[in-house]
Motif scaffolding. Structure first.
Motif, PDB file in Angstrom:
ATOM      1  N   MET A 255       0.852  -1.189   0.000  1.00  0.00           N
ATOM      2  CA  MET A 255       0.000   0.000   0.000  1.00  0.00           C
ATOM      3  C   MET A 255       0.893   1.247   0.000  1.00  0.00           C
ATOM      4  SD  MET A 255      -3.328   0.300   0.196  1.00  0.00           S
ATOM      5  CE  MET A 255      -4.429   1.635   0.290  1.00  0.00           C
ATOM      6  N   PRO A 256       0.678   2.154  -0.930  1.00  0.00           N
ATOM      7  CA  PRO A 256       1.492   3.367  -0.962  1.00  0.00           C
ATOM      8  C   PRO A 256       1.271   4.214   0.286  1.00  0.00           C
ATOM      9  CG  PRO A 256       0.141   3.197  -2.948  1.00  0.00           C
ATOM     10  CD  PRO A 256      -0.273   2.105  -2.034  1.00  0.00           C
ATOM     11  N   GLY A 257       2.314   4.915   0.688  1.00  0.00           N
ATOM     12  CA  GLY A 257       2.213   5.806   1.836  1.00  0.00           C
ATOM     13  C   GLY A 257       1.408   7.044   1.498  1.00  0.00           C
ATOM     14  N   GLU A 258       1.061   7.799   2.546  1.00  0.00           N
ATOM     15  CA  GLU A 258       0.258   9.015   2.379  1.00  0.00           C
ATOM     16  C   GLU A 258       0.967  10.022   1.480  1.00  0.00           C
ATOM     17  OE1 GLU A 258      -3.085  10.458   2.639  1.00  0.00           O
ATOM     18  OE2 GLU A 258      -2.946   8.482   3.520  1.00  0.00           O
ATOM     19  N   GLY A 259       2.275  10.184   1.654  1.00  0.00           N
ATOM     20  CA  GLY A 259       3.036  11.134   0.842  1.00  0.00           C
ATOM     21  C   GLY A 259       3.031  10.749  -0.632  1.00  0.00           C
TER      22      GLY A 259
ATOM     23  N   GLU B 243      -1.691  12.114  -6.728  1.00  0.00           N
ATOM     24  CA  GLU B 243      -2.882  12.925  -6.972  1.00  0.00           C
ATOM     25  C   GLU B 243      -2.517  14.311  -7.502  1.00  0.00           C
ATOM     26  OE1 GLU B 243      -6.024  11.930  -7.138  1.00  0.00           O
ATOM     27  OE2 GLU B 243      -5.186   9.954  -6.681  1.00  0.00           O
ATOM     28  N   ALA B 244      -1.453  14.897  -6.984  1.00  0.00           N
ATOM     29  CA  ALA B 244      -1.024  16.211  -7.472  1.00  0.00           C
ATOM     30  C   ALA B 244      -0.586  16.107  -8.933  1.00  0.00           C
ATOM     31  CB  ALA B 244       0.123  16.739  -6.612  1.00  0.00           C
ATOM     32  N   PHE B 245       0.109  15.028  -9.261  1.00  0.00           N
ATOM     33  CA  PHE B 245       0.550  14.798 -10.639  1.00  0.00           C
ATOM     34  C   PHE B 245      -0.661  14.651 -11.563  1.00  0.00           C
ATOM     35  CE2 PHE B 245       1.444  11.350 -13.758  1.00  0.00           C
ATOM     36  CZ  PHE B 245       2.276  12.047 -14.616  1.00  0.00           C
ATOM     37  N   LEU B 246      -1.631  13.836 -11.170  1.00  0.00           N
ATOM     38  CA  LEU B 246      -2.822  13.608 -11.985  1.00  0.00           C
ATOM     39  C   LEU B 246      -3.648  14.880 -12.135  1.00  0.00           C
ATOM     40  CD1 LEU B 246      -3.861  10.087 -10.650  1.00  0.00           C
ATOM     41  CD2 LEU B 246      -2.683  10.629 -12.792  1.00  0.00           C
TER      42      LEU B 246
ATOM     43  N   ARG C  15       6.968  10.206 -17.319  1.00  0.00           N
ATOM     44  CA  ARG C  15       6.172  11.438 -17.251  1.00  0.00           C
ATOM     45  C   ARG C  15       6.092  11.937 -15.809  1.00  0.00           C
ATOM     46  NH1 ARG C  15       0.950  12.388 -21.031  1.00  0.00           N
ATOM     47  NH2 ARG C  15       1.100  14.629 -20.963  1.00  0.00           N
ATOM     48  N   PHE C  16       5.920  11.010 -14.871  1.00  0.00           N
ATOM     49  CA  PHE C  16       5.830  11.363 -13.454  1.00  0.00           C
ATOM     50  C   PHE C  16       7.128  11.992 -12.964  1.00  0.00           C
ATOM     51  CE2 PHE C  16       6.438  10.081  -8.982  1.00  0.00           C
ATOM     52  CZ  PHE C  16       5.380  10.761  -8.406  1.00  0.00           C
ATOM     53  N   TYR C  17       8.238  11.334 -13.260  1.00  0.00           N
ATOM     54  CA  TYR C  17       9.516  11.840 -12.754  1.00  0.00           C
ATOM     55  C   TYR C  17       9.955  13.116 -13.464  1.00  0.00           C
ATOM     56  CZ  TYR C  17      10.024   8.103  -9.453  1.00  0.00           C
ATOM     57  OH  TYR C  17       9.825   7.279  -8.382  1.00  0.00           O
ATOM     58  N   ARG C  18       9.601  13.283 -14.714  1.00  0.00           N
ATOM     59  CA  ARG C  18       9.887  14.558 -15.390  1.00  0.00           C
ATOM     60  C   ARG C  18       9.125  15.687 -14.698  1.00  0.00           C
ATOM     61  NH1 ARG C  18       9.326  12.105 -21.328  1.00  0.00           N
ATOM     62  NH2 ARG C  18      11.392  11.189 -21.476  1.00  0.00           N
ATOM     63  N   ARG C  19       7.921  15.386 -14.281  1.00  0.00           N
ATOM     64  CA  ARG C  19       7.120  16.392 -13.579  1.00  0.00           C
ATOM     65  C   ARG C  19       7.748  16.740 -12.242  1.00  0.00           C
ATOM     66  NH1 ARG C  19       2.948  19.840 -14.981  1.00  0.00           N
ATOM     67  NH2 ARG C  19       2.671  21.008 -13.071  1.00  0.00           N
ATOM     68  N   LEU C  20       8.277  15.724 -11.527  1.00  0.00           N
ATOM     69  CA  LEU C  20       8.923  16.002 -10.241  1.00  0.00           C
ATOM     70  C   LEU C  20      10.159  16.886 -10.431  1.00  0.00           C
ATOM     71  CD1 LEU C  20       8.725  12.657  -8.216  1.00  0.00           C
ATOM     72  CD2 LEU C  20       7.166  14.614  -8.205  1.00  0.00           C
ATOM     73  N   VAL C  21      10.905  16.656 -11.495  1.00  0.00           N
ATOM     74  CA  VAL C  21      12.066  17.495 -11.792  1.00  0.00           C
ATOM     75  C   VAL C  21      11.602  18.912 -12.126  1.00  0.00           C
ATOM     76  CG1 VAL C  21      13.971  17.868 -13.421  1.00  0.00           C
ATOM     77  CG2 VAL C  21      13.541  15.565 -12.513  1.00  0.00           C
TER      78      VAL C  21
END
Length: 185
Positions: free
Chosen positions: A1-5, A11-14, A83-89
């Motif tokens: 189960m993924p953590g809260e963070g 969700e922020a990414f989506l 796509r997710f990690y590009r967004r984090l960068v």
């Protein structure tokens, strides 16, 4: 189960994808599924999305393949992670993109379908040969059918490359390779 963070980060990414690009619900659901699966894998390993490295991504992909994931599904998963990690960068959460070092699987491209004889005849008869452009189109279709040239090869032909006397066409194909192709009648 993924953590809260991790759930909040997903969700922020989506939300960003939805608001900036208006992606379809099915696309967002696929991203969510891919990212939640990876986050759950990381949580089992004691990690989190923010800190994952290329080794973690490769380990997850290997586990998915071992569980029977198909190459197309694996390629979509790699695309989701990229796509997710590009967004984090982009958002300044990470300085590096761990997915950049991960190669997606090579996908076999399905062979194109074939036309029936009646479909070919209908295609060849479609252009109006009373009109010069229709006559040109008919000629192009006949040459395509008779020679098997790629469309890009055909449209790149010059008059000097066609030899009606010898019944051949000199074609410059992929990689600049030249070949002679029988033209027929």
């Amino acid at each position: 189960m993924p953590g809260e963070g991790d759930r909040a980060r997903i969700e922020a990414f989506l939300d960003a994808l939805w608001s900036e690009q208006g992606l379809a619900e099915q696309t967002l659901a696929a991203y969510r599924s891919d990212l939640e699966g990876f986050a759950a894998y990381l949580a089992e390993q004691g990690g989190a999305l923010d800190a994952a490295g290329p080794e973690a991504i490769r380990g997850y992909l290997a586990a998915r393949v071992a569980a029977g994931a198909r190459p197309r599904t694996t390629a979509r998963l790699v695309s989701s992670l990229r796509r997710f990690y590009r967004r984090l960068v982009l958002d300044g959460v990470r300085e590096d993109d761990p997915s950049a070092e991960v190669e997606p699987p090579r996908l076999d491209r399905p062979l194109p379908g074939t036309l029936s004889e009646a479909q070919v005849e209908a295609l060849l008869e479609a252009p109006e040969t009373d009109d010069p452009l229709g006559l040109r189109d008919r000629c192009l279709l006949e040459v395509l059918y008779a020679t098997g040239l790629r469309v890009s090869e055909l449209v790149g032909l010059t008059v000097a490359q066609v030899s009606p006397q010898q019944g051949v066409v000199q074609v410059v194909g992929k990689g600049g390779r030249e070949r002679l192709v029988p033209l027929g009648e």
